[in-house]
Design a protein around this motif. Sequence first.
Motif, mmCIF file in Angstrom:
data_model
loop_
_atom_site.group_PDB
_atom_site.id
_atom_site.type_symbol
_atom_site.label_atom_id
_atom_site.label_comp_id
_atom_site.label_asym_id
_atom_site.label_seq_id
_atom_site.Cartn_x
_atom_site.Cartn_y
_atom_site.Cartn_z
ATOM 1 N N ASP A 1 0.799 -1.316 0.004
ATOM 2 C CA ASP A 1 0.094 -0.132 0.083
ATOM 3 C C ASP A 1 0.841 1.163 0.142
ATOM 4 O OD1 ASP A 1 -2.475 -1.585 0.111
ATOM 5 O OD2 ASP A 1 -2.673 -1.094 2.237
ATOM 6 N N LEU A 2 1.954 1.438 0.669
ATOM 7 C CA LEU A 2 2.545 2.316 0.832
ATOM 8 C C LEU A 2 3.399 2.654 -0.463
ATOM 9 C CD1 LEU A 2 4.052 2.121 4.574
ATOM 10 C CD2 LEU A 2 2.685 4.041 3.732
ATOM 11 N N GLN A 3 4.175 1.588 -1.024
ATOM 12 C CA GLN A 3 4.540 1.619 -2.033
ATOM 13 C C GLN A 3 3.830 2.141 -3.182
ATOM 14 O OE1 GLN A 3 7.624 1.782 -3.091
ATOM 15 N NE2 GLN A 3 8.678 0.965 -1.371
ATOM 16 N N ARG A 4 2.568 2.035 -3.249
ATOM 17 C CA ARG A 4 2.009 2.276 -4.287
ATOM 18 C C ARG A 4 1.499 3.809 -4.316
ATOM 19 N NH1 ARG A 4 -1.025 -2.156 -4.387
ATOM 20 N NH2 ARG A 4 -1.966 -1.749 -2.535
ATOM 21 N N GLU A 5 1.289 4.209 -2.873
ATOM 22 C CA GLU A 5 1.166 5.671 -2.594
ATOM 23 C C GLU A 5 2.197 6.631 -2.957
ATOM 24 O OE1 GLU A 5 0.234 6.758 1.375
ATOM 25 O OE2 GLU A 5 -1.110 4.820 1.830
ATOM 26 N N ALA A 6 3.413 5.887 -2.893
ATOM 27 C CA ALA A 6 4.853 6.766 -3.018
ATOM 28 C C ALA A 6 5.361 6.534 -4.336
ATOM 29 C CB ALA A 6 5.692 6.613 -2.000
ATOM 30 N N HIS A 7 4.710 5.635 -5.243
ATOM 31 C CA HIS A 7 5.492 5.190 -6.269
ATOM 32 C C HIS A 7 5.692 6.650 -7.330
ATOM 33 C CE1 HIS A 7 6.376 3.260 -10.107
ATOM 34 N NE2 HIS A 7 6.836 2.387 -9.254
ATOM 35 N N PRO A 8 6.960 6.724 -7.680
ATOM 36 C CA PRO A 8 7.163 7.946 -8.480
ATOM 37 C C PRO A 8 6.350 8.106 -9.895
ATOM 38 C CG PRO A 8 9.213 6.960 -7.827
ATOM 39 C CD PRO A 8 8.086 5.990 -7.485
ATOM 40 N N ASP A 9 6.035 7.035 -10.193
ATOM 41 C CA ASP A 9 4.903 7.244 -11.670
ATOM 42 C C ASP A 9 3.813 7.991 -11.497
ATOM 43 O OD1 ASP A 9 6.950 5.865 -13.117
ATOM 44 O OD2 ASP A 9 5.949 3.895 -13.184
ATOM 45 N N ARG A 10 3.535 7.957 -10.064
ATOM 46 C CA ARG A 10 1.997 8.583 -9.648
ATOM 47 C C ARG A 10 2.119 10.207 -9.764
ATOM 48 N NH1 ARG A 10 -0.645 7.553 -4.524
ATOM 49 N NH2 ARG A 10 -2.508 8.458 -5.662
ATOM 50 N N PHE A 11 3.168 10.436 -9.729
ATOM 51 C CA PHE A 11 3.634 11.910 -9.413
ATOM 52 C C PHE A 11 4.445 12.767 -10.884
ATOM 53 C CE2 PHE A 11 3.823 10.154 -5.325
ATOM 54 C CZ PHE A 11 2.799 10.932 -4.687
ATOM 55 N N ALA A 12 4.352 11.840 -11.893
ATOM 56 C CA ALA A 12 4.922 12.125 -13.345
ATOM 57 C C ALA A 12 4.534 13.390 -13.733
ATOM 58 C CB ALA A 12 4.800 11.035 -14.175
ATOM 59 N N ALA A 13 3.086 13.846 -13.630
ATOM 60 C CA ALA A 13 2.522 14.707 -14.154
ATOM 61 C C ALA A 13 2.972 16.111 -13.141
ATOM 62 C CB ALA A 13 0.826 14.761 -14.096
ATOM 63 N N GLN A 14 3.235 15.889 -12.144
ATOM 64 C CA GLN A 14 3.809 16.970 -11.060
ATOM 65 C C GLN A 14 5.165 17.275 -11.126
ATOM 66 O OE1 GLN A 14 2.683 16.149 -7.090
ATOM 67 N NE2 GLN A 14 0.763 15.077 -7.930
ATOM 68 N N GLY A 15 5.969 16.955 -12.141
ATOM 69 C CA GLY A 15 7.305 17.293 -12.336
ATOM 70 C C GLY A 15 8.316 16.353 -11.571
ATOM 71 N N ALA A 16 9.546 16.657 -12.117
ATOM 72 C CA ALA A 16 10.818 16.143 -11.646
ATOM 73 C C ALA A 16 10.854 16.166 -10.099
ATOM 74 C CB ALA A 16 12.074 16.577 -12.327
ATOM 75 N N ALA A 17 10.698 17.364 -9.610
ATOM 76 C CA ALA A 17 10.906 17.644 -8.037
ATOM 77 C C ALA A 17 9.765 16.800 -7.376
ATOM 78 C CB ALA A 17 10.705 18.949 -7.622
ATOM 79 N N ALA A 18 8.667 16.628 -7.692
ATOM 80 C CA ALA A 18 7.830 15.657 -7.224
ATOM 81 C C ALA A 18 8.258 14.091 -6.962
ATOM 82 C CB ALA A 18 6.301 15.968 -7.529
ATOM 83 N N GLN A 19 8.650 13.920 -8.204
ATOM 84 C CA GLN A 19 9.132 12.627 -8.521
ATOM 85 C C GLN A 19 10.450 12.240 -7.511
ATOM 86 O OE1 GLN A 19 9.367 12.230 -12.934
ATOM 87 N NE2 GLN A 19 8.088 10.595 -12.470
ATOM 88 N N ARG A 20 11.294 13.107 -7.396
ATOM 89 C CA ARG A 20 12.496 13.006 -6.546
ATOM 90 C C ARG A 20 11.960 12.764 -5.191
ATOM 91 N NH1 ARG A 20 14.858 16.595 -10.010
ATOM 92 N NH2 ARG A 20 14.373 18.339 -8.460
ATOM 93 N N VAL A 21 11.055 13.511 -4.679
ATOM 94 C CA VAL A 21 10.287 13.409 -3.449
ATOM 95 C C VAL A 21 9.805 11.904 -3.173
ATOM 96 C CG1 VAL A 21 8.624 14.179 -1.655
ATOM 97 C CG2 VAL A 21 10.154 15.578 -2.942
ATOM 98 N N ALA A 22 9.132 11.511 -4.264
ATOM 99 C CA ALA A 22 8.436 10.264 -4.285
ATOM 100 C C ALA A 22 9.618 9.226 -4.172
ATOM 101 C CB ALA A 22 7.658 10.015 -5.241
#
Length: 172
Positions: A30-51
């Motif tokens: 569940d946690l991995q699903r929530e934090a998976h970087p692909d979920r944040f692709a539309a929010q840009g590189a910074a959001a993906q780094r945080v993820a």
Amino acid sequence: MNLQSDDFELFGVPRRFAQDRDALDARWKDLQREAHPDRFAAQGAAAQRVAMQWSVRINEAYQRLKDPLKRAAYLCELGGSPIRAEDNTAMPAAFLMQQMEWREALDEARSGAELDALDDTTHMARQVALARCAELLDQQQDYAGAAREVRALMFIARFAHDIDLRREQLGQ
């Protein structure tokens, strides 16, 4: 999620030695699903780094929580009694004598049956030590006592590995 949370808080489980492995596995997914970087692709590189940082943090916590030895060591650390295996190798005399007997038996082992017997003995000693850890951590909150058990478990784990190496040497 808070990066400052300990592993138990992060996973939403009680801070204790006894854990339900299936529940840990499900929570990790569940946690991995929530934090998976692909979920944040539309929010840009910074959001993906945080993820990605979150994903790494979740994996590290999972590795500690799912392994009884690592979990016990972590609880000892949280309880103010770090293991300090690198500079604290003091063990009770009876335990050291047992280790010497095991080493001797391992050196003399020439068959799979002898190695199996040592493996069984080691497995039983591990189970007993894990049960003592559970009691010391969950019932008594004796973190210093549990740290001694964790150091014993580390010896036992190393010996179990040496049995495997001996099997390889004997071609078994």
